[in-house]
Design a protein around this motif. Structure first.
Motif, PDB file in Angstrom:
ATOM      1  N   ARG A   8       0.923  -1.271  -0.231  1.00 27.52           N
ATOM      2  CA  ARG A   8       0.113   0.111  -0.055  1.00 27.52           C
ATOM      3  C   ARG A   8       0.941   1.310  -0.078  1.00 27.52           C
ATOM      4  NH1 ARG A   8      -2.279  -3.110   4.297  1.00 27.52           N
ATOM      5  NH2 ARG A   8      -1.536  -1.388   5.750  1.00 27.52           N
ATOM      6  N   SER A   9       0.374   2.304  -1.018  1.00 30.71           N
ATOM      7  CA  SER A   9       1.685   3.393  -1.054  1.00 30.71           C
ATOM      8  C   SER A   9       0.596   4.536  -1.168  1.00 30.71           C
ATOM      9  CB  SER A   9       2.481   3.058  -2.056  1.00 30.71           C
ATOM     10  OG  SER A   9       1.629   3.264  -3.302  1.00 30.71           O
ATOM     11  N   ARG A  10       1.001   5.734  -0.573  1.00 34.84           N
ATOM     12  CA  ARG A  10       0.684   7.315  -1.052  1.00 34.84           C
ATOM     13  C   ARG A  10       1.617   7.968  -1.625  1.00 34.84           C
ATOM     14  NH1 ARG A  10      -2.766   9.248   4.086  1.00 34.84           N
ATOM     15  NH2 ARG A  10      -0.988   8.277   4.992  1.00 34.84           N
ATOM     16  N   VAL A  11       1.489   8.517  -2.678  1.00 37.47           N
ATOM     17  CA  VAL A  11       2.551   9.278  -3.107  1.00 37.47           C
ATOM     18  C   VAL A  11       1.990  10.472  -3.695  1.00 37.47           C
ATOM     19  CG1 VAL A  11       3.979   7.449  -3.892  1.00 37.47           C
ATOM     20  CG2 VAL A  11       2.536   8.327  -5.320  1.00 37.47           C
ATOM     21  N   LYS A  12       2.787  11.693  -3.591  1.00 32.88           N
ATOM     22  CA  LYS A  12       2.405  13.141  -4.282  1.00 32.88           C
ATOM     23  C   LYS A  12       3.481  13.574  -5.093  1.00 32.88           C
ATOM     24  CE  LYS A  12       4.147  16.304  -0.484  1.00 32.88           C
ATOM     25  NZ  LYS A  12       3.982  17.221   0.343  1.00 32.88           N
ATOM     26  N   SER A  13       3.015  14.250  -6.323  1.00 35.45           N
ATOM     27  CA  SER A  13       4.040  14.670  -7.120  1.00 35.45           C
ATOM     28  C   SER A  13       4.843  13.617  -7.979  1.00 35.45           C
ATOM     29  CB  SER A  13       4.981  15.792  -6.490  1.00 35.45           C
ATOM     30  OG  SER A  13       4.323  16.854  -6.014  1.00 35.45           O
ATOM     31  N   VAL A  14       4.247  12.521  -8.091  1.00 38.82           N
ATOM     32  CA  VAL A  14       5.114  11.629  -8.741  1.00 38.82           C
ATOM     33  C   VAL A  14       4.131  10.794  -9.912  1.00 38.82           C
ATOM     34  CG1 VAL A  14       5.841   9.036  -8.589  1.00 38.82           C
ATOM     35  CG2 VAL A  14       6.090  10.594  -6.912  1.00 38.82           C
ATOM     36  N   LEU A  15       4.697  11.253 -11.151  1.00 35.29           N
ATOM     37  CA  LEU A  15       3.821  11.165 -12.158  1.00 35.29           C
ATOM     38  C   LEU A  15       4.501   9.909 -13.035  1.00 35.29           C
ATOM     39  CD1 LEU A  15       1.512  11.757 -14.192  1.00 35.29           C
ATOM     40  CD2 LEU A  15       3.307  13.390 -15.446  1.00 35.29           C
ATOM     41  N   PRO A  16       3.809   8.531 -13.275  1.00 32.97           N
ATOM     42  CA  PRO A  16       4.254   7.712 -13.949  1.00 32.97           C
ATOM     43  C   PRO A  16       4.355   8.086 -15.714  1.00 32.97           C
ATOM     44  CG  PRO A  16       2.291   6.682 -12.673  1.00 32.97           C
ATOM     45  CD  PRO A  16       2.575   8.207 -12.502  1.00 32.97           C
ATOM     46  N   LEU A  17       5.543   7.721 -16.194  1.00 30.91           N
ATOM     47  CA  LEU A  17       5.810   8.143 -17.489  1.00 30.91           C
ATOM     48  C   LEU A  17       5.409   7.166 -18.584  1.00 30.91           C
ATOM     49  CD1 LEU A  17       9.134   9.921 -17.378  1.00 30.91           C
ATOM     50  CD2 LEU A  17       7.021  10.857 -17.710  1.00 30.91           C
ATOM     51  N   SER A  18       5.245   6.016 -18.006  1.00 32.45           N
ATOM     52  CA  SER A  18       4.443   4.716 -18.850  1.00 32.45           C
ATOM     53  C   SER A  18       3.950   3.837 -17.881  1.00 32.45           C
ATOM     54  CB  SER A  18       5.815   4.038 -19.403  1.00 32.45           C
ATOM     55  OG  SER A  18       6.667   3.508 -18.619  1.00 32.45           O
ATOM     56  N   GLU A  19       3.178   2.935 -18.095  1.00 34.01           N
ATOM     57  CA  GLU A  19       2.504   1.765 -17.320  1.00 34.01           C
ATOM     58  C   GLU A  19       3.614   0.920 -16.711  1.00 34.01           C
ATOM     59  OE1 GLU A  19      -0.362  -0.574 -19.466  1.00 34.01           O
ATOM     60  OE2 GLU A  19      -1.610   1.081 -20.016  1.00 34.01           O
ATOM     61  N   SER A  20       3.504   0.721 -15.423  1.00 31.97           N
ATOM     62  CA  SER A  20       4.230  -0.191 -14.844  1.00 31.97           C
ATOM     63  C   SER A  20       4.575  -1.517 -15.774  1.00 31.97           C
ATOM     64  CB  SER A  20       3.960  -0.493 -13.365  1.00 31.97           C
ATOM     65  OG  SER A  20       2.779  -1.175 -13.289  1.00 31.97           O
ATOM     66  N   ARG A  21       5.510  -1.906 -15.755  1.00 28.51           N
ATOM     67  CA  ARG A  21       5.749  -3.421 -16.255  1.00 28.51           C
ATOM     68  C   ARG A  21       6.098  -4.522 -15.488  1.00 28.51           C
ATOM     69  NH1 ARG A  21       6.324  -2.430 -21.856  1.00 28.51           N
ATOM     70  NH2 ARG A  21       5.479  -0.404 -22.295  1.00 28.51           N
ATOM     71  N   SER A  22       5.499  -5.606 -15.312  1.00 35.55           N
ATOM     72  CA  SER A  22       5.423  -6.498 -14.225  1.00 35.55           C
ATOM     73  C   SER A  22       5.830  -8.112 -14.597  1.00 35.55           C
ATOM     74  CB  SER A  22       4.408  -6.531 -13.157  1.00 35.55           C
ATOM     75  OG  SER A  22       4.148  -5.239 -12.718  1.00 35.55           O
ATOM     76  N   LEU A  23       6.645  -8.597 -13.899  1.00 34.63           N
ATOM     77  CA  LEU A  23       6.530 -10.190 -14.076  1.00 34.63           C
ATOM     78  C   LEU A  23       6.140 -10.844 -12.728  1.00 34.63           C
ATOM     79  CD1 LEU A  23      10.387 -10.400 -15.275  1.00 34.63           C
ATOM     80  CD2 LEU A  23       8.395 -10.686 -16.687  1.00 34.63           C
ATOM     81  N   LEU A  24       4.932 -11.440 -12.775  1.00 34.51           N
ATOM     82  CA  LEU A  24       4.333 -12.164 -11.785  1.00 34.51           C
ATOM     83  C   LEU A  24       4.922 -13.676 -11.815  1.00 34.51           C
ATOM     84  CD1 LEU A  24       0.861 -10.767 -11.940  1.00 34.51           C
ATOM     85  CD2 LEU A  24       2.781  -9.864 -10.592  1.00 34.51           C
ATOM     86  N   LEU A  25       5.816 -13.928 -10.602  1.00 34.55           N
ATOM     87  CA  LEU A  25       6.068 -15.420 -10.688  1.00 34.55           C
ATOM     88  C   LEU A  25       5.381 -16.037  -9.584  1.00 34.55           C
ATOM     89  CD1 LEU A  25       9.895 -14.288 -11.197  1.00 34.55           C
ATOM     90  CD2 LEU A  25       8.190 -14.801 -12.900  1.00 34.55           C
ATOM     91  N   ASP A  26       5.635 -17.545  -9.320  1.00 34.64           N
ATOM     92  CA  ASP A  26       4.953 -18.068  -8.105  1.00 34.64           C
ATOM     93  C   ASP A  26       5.207 -17.552  -7.015  1.00 34.64           C
ATOM     94  OD1 ASP A  26       4.108 -19.945 -10.215  1.00 34.64           O
ATOM     95  OD2 ASP A  26       5.713 -21.376  -9.917  1.00 34.64           O
ATOM     96  N   ARG A  27       6.290 -17.292  -6.511  1.00 33.35           N
ATOM     97  CA  ARG A  27       6.476 -16.516  -5.311  1.00 33.35           C
ATOM     98  C   ARG A  27       7.394 -15.325  -5.280  1.00 33.35           C
ATOM     99  NH1 ARG A  27       9.839 -21.788  -2.685  1.00 33.35           N
ATOM    100  NH2 ARG A  27      10.488 -21.502  -4.767  1.00 33.35           N
ATOM    101  N   MET A  28       7.264 -14.707  -6.220  1.00 35.60           N
ATOM    102  CA  MET A  28       7.692 -13.264  -6.352  1.00 35.60           C
ATOM    103  C   MET A  28       7.073 -12.560  -7.378  1.00 35.60           C
ATOM    104  SD  MET A  28      11.684 -13.533  -7.572  1.00 35.60           S
ATOM    105  CE  MET A  28      12.424 -14.559  -6.318  1.00 35.60           C
ATOM    106  N   ALA A  29       7.527 -11.189  -7.289  1.00 32.65           N
ATOM    107  CA  ALA A  29       7.048 -10.391  -8.470  1.00 32.65           C
ATOM    108  C   ALA A  29       7.795  -9.207  -8.479  1.00 32.65           C
ATOM    109  CB  ALA A  29       5.529  -9.691  -8.053  1.00 32.65           C
ATOM    110  N   ILE A  30       8.230  -8.863 -10.017  1.00 36.87           N
ATOM    111  CA  ILE A  30       9.288  -7.690 -10.044  1.00 36.87           C
ATOM    112  C   ILE A  30       8.518  -6.575 -11.108  1.00 36.87           C
ATOM    113  CG2 ILE A  30      11.377  -7.385 -11.454  1.00 36.87           C
ATOM    114  CD1 ILE A  30      11.807 -10.541 -11.070  1.00 36.87           C
ATOM    115  N   ASP A  31       8.722  -5.403 -10.489  1.00 37.82           N
ATOM    116  CA  ASP A  31       8.015  -4.406 -11.033  1.00 37.82           C
ATOM    117  C   ASP A  31       9.082  -3.425 -11.513  1.00 37.82           C
ATOM    118  OD1 ASP A  31       5.491  -5.180 -10.637  1.00 37.82           O
ATOM    119  OD2 ASP A  31       5.475  -4.192  -8.393  1.00 37.82           O
ATOM    120  N   TYR A  32       8.853  -2.923 -13.007  1.00 35.52           N
ATOM    121  CA  TYR A  32       9.646  -1.808 -13.291  1.00 35.52           C
ATOM    122  C   TYR A  32       8.913  -0.475 -13.387  1.00 35.52           C
ATOM    123  CZ  TYR A  32      11.934   1.407 -16.959  1.00 35.52           C
ATOM    124  OH  TYR A  32      12.430   2.402 -17.506  1.00 35.52           O
ATOM    125  N   TRP A  33       9.362   0.574 -12.855  1.00 38.66           N
ATOM    126  CA  TRP A  33       8.772   1.777 -12.810  1.00 38.66           C
ATOM    127  C   TRP A  33       9.688   2.976 -13.395  1.00 38.66           C
ATOM    128  CZ3 TRP A  33       3.730   2.352 -10.908  1.00 38.66           C
ATOM    129  CH2 TRP A  33       3.302   1.416 -10.257  1.00 38.66           C
TER     130      TRP A  33
END
Length: 289
Positions: A8-33
């Motif tokens: 859970r997160s709350r941010v201000k003045s942070v604008l994504p320049l592209s959609e986050s890209r994710s790898l969802l694996l069995d026991r972990m997830a990797i996000d690129y921002w």
């Protein structure tokens, strides 16, 4: 079933320049921002799962405990499960980072029982870790291999994070005499550095200094200096310096000597590494003196 981050997160003045890209694996997830940071950008974060954050291209964040005014600037961090943190992102700019979310049980299995997973880590930039993160970035943006490859990269990154912390603690725990030698070497990599010279700076015998280096770093003085020179060389190449200038600044006798040592350590020539900065480095097997 794929693992899904629960942060859970709350941010201000942070604008994504592209959609986050994710790898969802069995026991972990990797996000690129990839985000744009505005004036006064900040955030508050908490997750029931442990996570690792690796900033790319020299990016950083200042993190601190909720309710505390003290923050620590870092380019790499490990955040234990259930630990709420606040982050201050500083001056407006663009930032890229990789987040690795992982099941607590899987993390313990990966690192073993000796690693303390209850203490957060706020660490400096690392060229080696950044290369692994860039490979994960590529897989997040355009997966080309089976999921096992990405998971292996993520586990390698996790091990590297704890290795960086271990090296930092070793340096902090090192005797003042050894620290003097290390700092002198780091500040004078472009000069001729012999074991006798470092021993003189430390005020120790050559044998005693070598024993301290091996005890606290696992390396002889010469191997430690060579590793530091190669780290400086990688950083300078990434900044666009010429191979000749890098060879001189990192303390190699000439460009040919630098190229030989660099190829042995990384598996690539300096020119090719410059073209393929995100290529995986080879095992850092340094030539015997």
């Amino acid at each position: 079933m794929s693992f899904k981050p629960r942060m859970r997160s709350r941010v201000k003045s942070v604008l994504p320049l592209s959609e986050s890209r994710s790898l969802l694996l069995d026991r972990m997830a990797i996000d690129y921002w990839h985000v744009e940071i505005g004036q006064g950008a900040a955030g508050r974060y908490m997750s029931p799962d442990p996570r690792f954050v690796i900033f790319l291209k020299g990016g950083s964040i200042s993190l601190g405990h909720v309710g505390s005014r003290e923050t620590a600037a870092c380019s790499v961090c490990f955040v234990p499960a259930h630990l709420p943190l606040v982050g201050v992102l500083g001056t407006p700019r663009c930032l890229e980072h990789i987040d690795i979310h992982i099941e607590a049980k899987h993390l313990r299995e990966a690192v073993g029982q000796s690693v303390d997973l209850d203490v957060p880590l706020f660490l400096p930039d690392s060229a080696d870790l950044r290369q692994i993160a860039m490979m994960l970035t590529d897989e997040c943006q355009q997966p080309r291999r089976q999921s096992g490859f990405s998971e292996a990269l993520a586990v390698a990154a996790i091990h590297e994070v704890f290795a960086i912390d271990s090296q930092r603690r070793q340096a902090e725990a090192a005797p003042k005499s050894l620290s003097r030698a290390m700092h002198f070497a780091a500040d004078n990599l472009d000069q001729a550095l012999t074991v006798d010279l470092l021993a003189s700076v430390a005020g120790l015998s050559r044998i005693r200094l070598t024993r301290l280096f091996v005890e606290h770093t696992g390396l002889t003085p010469w191997r430690w200096v060579m590793r530091a020179r190669l780290e400086r060389a990688r950083a300078l190449l990434a900044e666009g310096e010429s191979i000749g200038a890098v060879a001189h600044a990192a303390g190699f006798s000439d460009q040919a000597h630098f190229s030989r040592c660099f190829r042995v350590a990384t598996g690539l020539s300096p020119a090719r590494w410059t073209r393929e900065v995100d290529a995986p480095s080879g095992t850092a097997t340094l030539p015997e003196r």
